[in-house]
Design an enzyme around this catalytic site. Structure first.
Site, mmCIF file in Angstrom:
data_model
loop_
_atom_site.group_PDB
_atom_site.id
_atom_site.type_symbol
_atom_site.label_atom_id
_atom_site.label_comp_id
_atom_site.label_asym_id
_atom_site.label_seq_id
_atom_site.Cartn_x
_atom_site.Cartn_y
_atom_site.Cartn_z
ATOM 1 N N THR A 40 32.283 40.608 36.102
ATOM 2 C CA THR A 40 33.335 39.951 36.865
ATOM 3 C C THR A 40 34.720 40.440 36.540
ATOM 4 O O THR A 40 34.949 41.124 35.559
ATOM 5 C CB THR A 40 33.244 38.473 36.448
ATOM 6 O OG1 THR A 40 31.990 38.009 36.847
ATOM 7 C CG2 THR A 40 34.313 37.607 37.011
ATOM 8 N N ASP A 56 37.087 37.417 41.367
ATOM 9 C CA ASP A 56 36.437 38.183 42.442
ATOM 10 C C ASP A 56 35.202 37.382 42.877
ATOM 11 O O ASP A 56 34.994 36.268 42.404
ATOM 12 C CB ASP A 56 36.055 39.587 41.946
ATOM 13 C CG ASP A 56 34.841 39.551 41.042
ATOM 14 O OD1 ASP A 56 33.846 40.228 41.340
ATOM 15 O OD2 ASP A 56 34.897 38.819 40.020
ATOM 16 N N GLY A 86 30.134 36.182 32.792
ATOM 17 C CA GLY A 86 28.963 36.234 31.925
ATOM 18 C C GLY A 86 27.727 35.839 32.706
ATOM 19 O O GLY A 86 27.629 36.125 33.886
ATOM 20 N N SER A 168 34.053 42.110 33.015
ATOM 21 C CA SER A 168 33.978 43.576 32.920
ATOM 22 C C SER A 168 35.216 44.238 33.525
ATOM 23 O O SER A 168 35.590 45.347 33.168
ATOM 24 C CB SER A 168 32.716 44.081 33.608
ATOM 25 O OG SER A 168 32.724 43.680 34.964
ATOM 26 N N ASP A 205 36.495 48.479 38.959
ATOM 27 C CA ASP A 205 35.338 48.096 38.154
ATOM 28 C C ASP A 205 34.131 47.936 39.068
ATOM 29 O O ASP A 205 34.199 47.234 40.083
ATOM 30 C CB ASP A 205 35.628 46.783 37.418
ATOM 31 C CG ASP A 205 34.395 46.261 36.698
ATOM 32 O OD1 ASP A 205 34.151 45.048 36.757
ATOM 33 O OD2 ASP A 205 33.675 47.079 36.085
ATOM 34 N N SER A 208 32.658 44.304 39.617
ATOM 35 C CA SER A 208 33.391 43.323 40.421
ATOM 36 C C SER A 208 33.542 43.853 41.828
ATOM 37 O O SER A 208 33.553 45.064 42.056
ATOM 38 C CB SER A 208 34.787 43.098 39.846
ATOM 39 O OG SER A 208 34.734 42.953 38.457
#
Lengths: 273, 223
Positions: A40, A56, A86, A168, A205, A208
């Site tokens: 995320t 997101d 997570g 992330s 990323d 996401s």
């Protein structure tokens, strides 16, 4: 079927009895079930009149997108919201649990909930599970003492910050915050900055993606902007469309006749006791 | 001292997806242009497709360093062939060469998942699909890479290639027109991009037919 269900430890918590068995199975080649992680980008920042949270909307299972538009900003109290990164089940469960506890607490005390209360409940729960509840949270809200923003890590540590990112995509989002954050932002400037930070996570990323959700919390007022930005429409839709034939292919027809039915003859001897 | 396990790997996966479809007199080869590592994007603009000969085009996903090394070997071998035989390699010949090149490194493989597309000597479309060590088969269509598990079932449903085990050998090429095949490829990639995090950014499509080779690009989701 006389064996009882798995023994639960008397004081609650996880039972690690099956760990050895699981390790043995994996060694023998069993594919362990995967977890739905949110991979995320979640952020929060404190502005002039309160707190703005952003997230997101992509949920991943390894390299596959499981949900293109999930909700990562969870309700904790009318004046407190929490973004979760997570394991999706863990963030969902832990925020729902604390939300219920706070509702009861509000009834008991007759007062509006405080952010530090939610913080303490969350951190003590996560600590007692020693990091096995994989939830990384950005908690924000406005209460009687003012606006608050906290990050909570899976092992139970917390930070109190003017701006925070988790997940992330946190580095991509933090790069934006570190460049452009300043104290005393207005509401529109704050929303703009949060949207920029989340977009940075979405595009840079791979964990996401999809849309930007925003939640603006001020004294006595909340604004939940679901899908505030939708920068990722589907790029190609075929005009002619595709059809999928419903019929199934018949490979083999074999007719097995039923056994001859038994005829009942009337007027036989009745059974006697 | 306890036994230490090696934790350095010579390989990395740069992601991406490739597709090829063979038609009666054309061949469509397509691949996305995203190159990634882990959760990061290295570049949004990397071509995975290379034209090896007049009528042979290869698209490869996997570890791009190995892909590039493989491409260079094939280009060099093709040059030697041209000098020795005074003609371009046909697509089936290139297919065999690729298979041999891959098997040559059987015990330290090229981490490269390839599809070779082109026109055979009769001018019909041909597609060859490979694994990392050179096992190959001529098929009517194929996909390789991170999005292949999403795309292959859809192609199976739409193109319904007959089994190569049937006798007499039924034609594997699709009866679709060139524009229909390109439309199908665009749909495949737009859909795979929705659900695969390693596929996206831009789609590069090459169409080979009797007139020559045509290149087309389409935008994909960048998230």
């Amino acid at each position: 079927m006389s064996k009882a269900a798995i023994e639960v430890p008397p004081k609650g918590g996880f039972s690690f009895d099956l760990c050895r068995r699981n390790e043995m199975l994996v060694k023998k080649g069993l594919n362990a079930p995967s977890f739905l992680k949110t991979g995320t980008t979640i952020v929060g920042l404190v502005f002039q009149d309160g707190v703005i949270l952003g997230a997101d909307t992509r949920a991943t299972e390894g390299p596959i997108v499981a949900d293109k538009n999930c909700e990562k900003i969870h309700y904790i109290a009318p004046n407190i919201y929490c973004c979760g990164a997570g394991t999706a089940a863990d963030t969902e469960a832990v925020t729902d649990m604390v939300s219920s506890q706070l509702t009861l607490h509000r009834h008991h005390t007759g007062r509006e909930s405080r952010v530090v209360t939610a913080l303490t409940l969350l951190k003590s729960h996560l600590f007692s599970y020693q990091g096995y509840v994989s939830a990384a949270l950005v908690l924000g809200g406005v209460d009687f003492t003012g606006p608050h923003l906290h990050t909570i890590y899976p092992h139970g540590s917390t930070d109190t910050l003017p701006f925070a990112t988790m997940g992330s995509g946190s580095l991509a989002a933090m790069a934006v915050f570190e460049s452009k954050y300043r104290e005393g932002l207005t509401r529109d400037e704050g929303v703009q900055l949060v949207a920029e930070a989340i977009s940075s996570g979405i595009f840079n990323d791979l964990g996401s993606g999809s849309n930007v959700d925003i939640c603006v919390l001020t004294k006595g007022h909340k604004e939940y902007l679901r899908n505030h930005l939708q920068p990722n429409p589907r790029t190609y839709i075929s005009e002619k469309g595709y059809s999928f034939s419903k019929k199934t292919e018949v490979l083999l027809t074999k007719i097995t006749p039923l056994r001859d039915s038994v005829h009942i003859i009337e007027g036989g001897d009745e059974m006697e006791e | 001292m306890p036994i230490q396990q090696a934790n350095w790997s010579p390989y990395d996966n740069n992601g991406g997806t490739c597709v090829a479809i063979a038609g009666a007199d054309y061949c469509v080869i397509a691949a996305d242009t995203r190159m990634s590592t882990g959760y990061n994007i290295l570049t949004r603009d990397y071509s995975k497709i290379i034209q090896l000969a007049d009528k042979s085009v290869m698209a490869s996903s996997g570890f791009q360093a190995d892909v590039r090394a493989l491409q260079k070997v094939l280009e060099a071998r093709h040059l030697v062939y041209q000098h020795q035989h005074n003609k371009q390699m046909s697509c089936p010949a290139m297919a065999q060469l690729l298979s041999n090149t891959l098997y040559y490194k059987r015990f330290f493989p090229y981490y490269s998942f390839n599809v070779l597309g082109g026109l055979d000597s009769e001018g019909k479309g041909c597609v060859f699909t490979y694994d990392a060590v050179g096992s190959y088969e001529r098929v009517g269509y194929s996909s390789q890479g991170s999005g292949s598990t999403l795309i292959m079932p859809f192609l199976d449903n739409q193109l319904k290639s007959p089994s190569p085990l049937l006798l007499p050998a039924k034609d594997a090429v699709t009866p679709l027109s060139e524009s229909e095949a390109v439309d199908l490829v665009k749909t495949c990639f737009a859909s795979a991009t929705e659900r695969d995090i390693y596929t996206g950014d831009k789609l590069e499509i090459l169409v080979l037919n009797a007139e020559g080779i045509r290149r087309e690009y389409m935008e994909l989701r960048k998230d």
